[in-house]
Design an enzyme around this catalytic site. Structure first.
Site, PDB file in Angstrom:
ATOM      1  N   GLY A 159       0.865  -1.218   0.033  1.00  0.00           N
ATOM      2  CA  GLY A 159       0.228  -0.137  -0.016  1.00  0.00           C
ATOM      3  C   GLY A 159       0.892   1.242   0.056  1.00  0.00           C
ATOM      4  O   GLY A 159       0.695   2.429   0.428  1.00  0.00           O
TER       5      GLY A 159
ATOM      6  N   LEU B 272       1.764   3.487  -2.091  1.00  0.00           N
ATOM      7  CA  LEU B 272       1.324   4.878  -2.867  1.00  0.00           C
ATOM      8  C   LEU B 272       0.282   5.598  -2.116  1.00  0.00           C
ATOM      9  O   LEU B 272      -0.164   6.433  -2.798  1.00  0.00           O
ATOM     10  CB  LEU B 272       0.833   4.431  -4.300  1.00  0.00           C
TER      11      LEU B 272
ATOM     12  N   GLN C 191      -1.598   7.377   1.308  1.00  0.00           N
ATOM     13  CA  GLN C 191      -1.099   8.680   2.062  1.00  0.00           C
ATOM     14  C   GLN C 191       0.195   8.518   3.261  1.00  0.00           C
ATOM     15  O   GLN C 191       1.125   9.391   3.258  1.00  0.00           O
ATOM     16  CB  GLN C 191      -2.577   9.169   3.244  1.00  0.00           C
TER      17      GLN C 191
ATOM     18  N   ARG D 178      -1.735  -0.348  -7.264  1.00  0.00           N
ATOM     19  CA  ARG D 178      -2.068   0.569  -8.518  1.00  0.00           C
ATOM     20  C   ARG D 178      -0.966   0.853  -9.196  1.00  0.00           C
ATOM     21  O   ARG D 178       0.366   0.675  -8.716  1.00  0.00           O
ATOM     22  CB  ARG D 178      -2.398   2.184  -7.724  1.00  0.00           C
TER      23      ARG D 178
ATOM     24  N   TYR E 138     -15.230  -1.035   8.740  1.00  0.00           N
ATOM     25  CA  TYR E 138     -13.620  -0.637   8.753  1.00  0.00           C
ATOM     26  C   TYR E 138     -13.074  -1.025  10.212  1.00  0.00           C
ATOM     27  O   TYR E 138     -12.206  -1.662  10.504  1.00  0.00           O
ATOM     28  CB  TYR E 138     -13.452   0.911   8.377  1.00  0.00           C
TER      29      TYR E 138
HETATM   30  P1  NAD Z   1      -4.619   4.970   1.848  1.00  0.00           P
HETATM   31  O1  NAD Z   1      -5.896   4.649   1.163  1.00  0.00           O
HETATM   32  O2  NAD Z   1      -4.023   6.346   1.405  1.00  0.00           O
HETATM   33  O3  NAD Z   1      -3.501   4.138   0.859  1.00  0.00           O
HETATM   34  C1  NAD Z   1      -3.862   2.603   1.066  1.00  0.00           C
HETATM   35  C2  NAD Z   1      -2.933   1.817  -0.190  1.00  0.00           C
HETATM   36  O4  NAD Z   1      -3.535   0.516  -0.293  1.00  0.00           O
HETATM   37  C3  NAD Z   1      -3.535   2.635  -1.436  1.00  0.00           C
HETATM   38  O5  NAD Z   1      -2.370   2.908  -2.182  1.00  0.00           O
HETATM   39  C4  NAD Z   1      -4.127   1.394  -2.334  1.00  0.00           C
HETATM   40  O6  NAD Z   1      -3.967   1.576  -3.643  1.00  0.00           O
HETATM   41  C5  NAD Z   1      -3.474   0.094  -1.628  1.00  0.00           C
HETATM   42  N1  NAD Z   1      -4.242  -0.926  -1.801  1.00  0.00           N
HETATM   43  C6  NAD Z   1      -5.501  -1.122  -1.682  1.00  0.00           C
HETATM   44  N2  NAD Z   1      -5.924  -2.492  -1.964  1.00  0.00           N
HETATM   45  C7  NAD Z   1      -4.783  -3.175  -2.123  1.00  0.00           C
HETATM   46  C8  NAD Z   1      -4.252  -4.562  -2.521  1.00  0.00           C
HETATM   47  N3  NAD Z   1      -5.323  -5.322  -2.597  1.00  0.00           N
HETATM   48  N4  NAD Z   1      -3.054  -4.912  -2.511  1.00  0.00           N
HETATM   49  C9  NAD Z   1      -1.956  -3.771  -2.312  1.00  0.00           C
HETATM   50  N5  NAD Z   1      -2.452  -2.456  -2.085  1.00  0.00           N
HETATM   51  C10 NAD Z   1      -3.522  -2.148  -1.822  1.00  0.00           C
HETATM   52  O7  NAD Z   1      -4.425   4.742   3.210  1.00  0.00           O
HETATM   53  P2  NAD Z   1      -3.408   4.994   4.512  1.00  0.00           P
HETATM   54  O8  NAD Z   1      -3.950   6.400   4.862  1.00  0.00           O
HETATM   55  O9  NAD Z   1      -1.912   5.272   3.590  1.00  0.00           O
HETATM   56  O10 NAD Z   1      -3.395   3.996   5.404  1.00  0.00           O
HETATM   57  C11 NAD Z   1      -2.541   2.905   5.592  1.00  0.00           C
HETATM   58  C12 NAD Z   1      -2.829   2.095   6.756  1.00  0.00           C
HETATM   59  O11 NAD Z   1      -2.805   2.790   7.919  1.00  0.00           O
HETATM   60  C13 NAD Z   1      -4.164   1.417   6.707  1.00  0.00           C
HETATM   61  O12 NAD Z   1      -4.149  -0.005   7.182  1.00  0.00           O
HETATM   62  C14 NAD Z   1      -5.120   2.426   7.559  1.00  0.00           C
HETATM   63  O13 NAD Z   1      -6.379   1.557   8.060  1.00  0.00           O
HETATM   64  C15 NAD Z   1      -4.297   2.841   8.538  1.00  0.00           C
HETATM   65  N6  NAD Z   1      -4.780   3.980   9.032  1.00  0.00           N
HETATM   66  C16 NAD Z   1      -4.465   5.448   8.375  1.00  0.00           C
HETATM   67  C17 NAD Z   1      -5.034   6.313   8.974  1.00  0.00           C
HETATM   68  C18 NAD Z   1      -5.197   7.709   8.190  1.00  0.00           C
HETATM   69  O14 NAD Z   1      -5.552   8.725   8.580  1.00  0.00           O
HETATM   70  N7  NAD Z   1      -4.390   7.963   7.119  1.00  0.00           N
HETATM   71  C19 NAD Z   1      -5.536   6.374  10.248  1.00  0.00           C
HETATM   72  C20 NAD Z   1      -5.621   5.299  10.865  1.00  0.00           C
HETATM   73  C21 NAD Z   1      -5.148   3.967  10.441  1.00  0.00           C
HETATM   74  C1  AKB Z   2     -10.679   6.857   8.498  1.00  0.00           C
HETATM   75  O1  AKB Z   2     -11.011   8.121   8.571  1.00  0.00           O
HETATM   76  O2  AKB Z   2     -11.051   5.965   8.135  1.00  0.00           O
HETATM   77  C2  AKB Z   2      -8.909   7.142   8.848  1.00  0.00           C
HETATM   78  C3  AKB Z   2      -8.867   6.245  10.312  1.00  0.00           C
HETATM   79  C4  AKB Z   2      -8.910   7.203  11.518  1.00  0.00           C
HETATM   80  O3  AKB Z   2      -8.564   5.079  10.489  1.00  0.00           O
HETATM   81  N1  AKB Z   2      -8.413   8.132   8.694  1.00  0.00           N
END
Ligand code: NAD
Ligand code: AKB
Length: 320
Positions: free
Chosen positions: A13, A15, A17, A41, A146
């Protein structure tokens, strides 16, 4: 169990955030060749793809995943691939396959090849019955699709640690705020989008109520937390190793809009809650992170003012 295949790092994952900034930090620390970025992607112009080694890889495909582990000599996986809250509510079956099935792919590979694993959790593990200031240990009854996948993820990770001794670690990230990559399909995205819209149009229609208070964090703090947790000696981590609470900043949407308005002349914000309000309302206002502080010395650095200054400076610089 087969021996560890190597010492390189795989980021799934990559690419997204977090991946965009975690890959950059890992390449800076361990060298470009030490890090293999992967995602489902294809984005040839993405800085992560341009900046080093990249593999197209879906975490749902266990055979392909196993092959990459062996071919690339991987010893540690940062598993970021997932669907976030808004996308998971729209596509619940896909969310189950990616968030739970994808984690099983990673944990099974970890069992076979003695990998270390980082797999993030979220404040979405808490449900409406959680105290507003969420403790580390409390019943986890999320009402979002989720959140349920994240609770299952923590249980799976803990089982692989208890049963097979796999070194799995994770953090319950708050909503993350950053400017280098767009936020990806989450409820807390308003706290990122507001900066883009303020600078581009001077106005933002916020999809949660003004009094919505959620735990948030600037990305630099989240990346530092992630790497510190993986650096911590295994013996300092307890049962919460698969989902440490970490606190950053807790503010309402109105407080954020005021902080943006103080920096962007004539900025206005309207509050027009939609279905995402329900997800936000089911999550706590703030997080108790005493255990992360004790076990591995966690402490956030960015407050709301520092976060706003960094976001605006970062967006202005990247638009030049
Ligand atoms: P994001 O949506 O920006 O990135 C997730 C990436 O996963 C995307 O680039 C997508 O293309 C890739 N993806 C989706 N399906 C896939 C697959 N089958 N195989 C490979 N890649 C795949 O999410 P993020 O914000 O970077 O979050 C990363 C992790 O952190 C996640 O587990 C998310 O639950 C967790 N998280 C994020 C936040 C936040 O605010 N950003 C908060 C809490 C937890
Ligand atoms: C979302 O809003 O889904 C994420 C998270 C808090 O896990 N940013």
């Amino acid at each position: 169990m087969e021996a560890t295949t190597g010492n390189r790092i795989l980021v799934t994952g990559a690419l997204g955030q977090i991946g965009t900034e975690l890959v950059e930090a890992l390449r800076a620390r361990f060298g470009i060749d030490a890090v293999v970025a992967s995602d489902v992607r294809d984005m040839p112009d993405h800085p992560v793809v341009i900046g080093g080694h990249y593999r197209h890889l879906s975490v749902i495909d266990a055979d392909a995943f196993d092959a990459v582990i062996v071919e690339e000599g991987i010893g540690l996986v940062y598993h970021l691939a997932a669907l976030l809250s808004v996308s998971a509510e729209k596509f619940p079956e896909l969310a189950e396959r990616v968030n739970v099935g994808g984690l099983i792919t990673v944990l099974e590979a970890a069992r076979k090849h003695s990998l270390r694993v980082y797999t993030p959790s979220s404040i979405a593990v808490f449900g409406p019955d959680s105290p507003n200031h969420a403790p580390q240990v409390t019943p986890l009854n999320p009402t979002t699709v989720y959140g349920r996948t994240k609770v299952t993820g923590e249980r799976l990770a803990r089982n692989y640690w208890n049963q097979y001794g796999i070194d799995v670690r994770g953090i319950r990230y708050p909503g993350l705020i950053s400017y280098k990559a767009p936020a990806g399909g989450g409820t807390t995205d308003y706290a990122v989008d507001i900066f883009h819209e303020a600078l581009a149009n001077g106005h933002y229609d916020c999809f949660v109520r003004a009094d919505t208070r959620l735990p948030m964090m600037y990305m630099d703090d989240a990346i530092r937390a992630t790497i510190s947790l993986m650096d911590a000696p295994a013996e300092s981590l307890g049962e919460s190793r698969v989902g440490y609470n970490i606190a950053g900043i807790s503010f309402t949407a109105a407080e954020l809009a005021d902080a943006v308005a103080a920096r962007v002349p004539d900025f206005t914000c309207d509050f027009k809650p939609d279905v995402r309000q329900e997800y936000a309302d089911s999550w706590p206002d703030s997080i108790d992170d005493e255990l992360a502080r004790q076990d591995w010395g966690w402490r956030a650095e960015y407050d709301l003012d520092a976060l706003c200054d960094a976001m605006i400076a970062g967006l202005q610089l990247s638009s030049i």
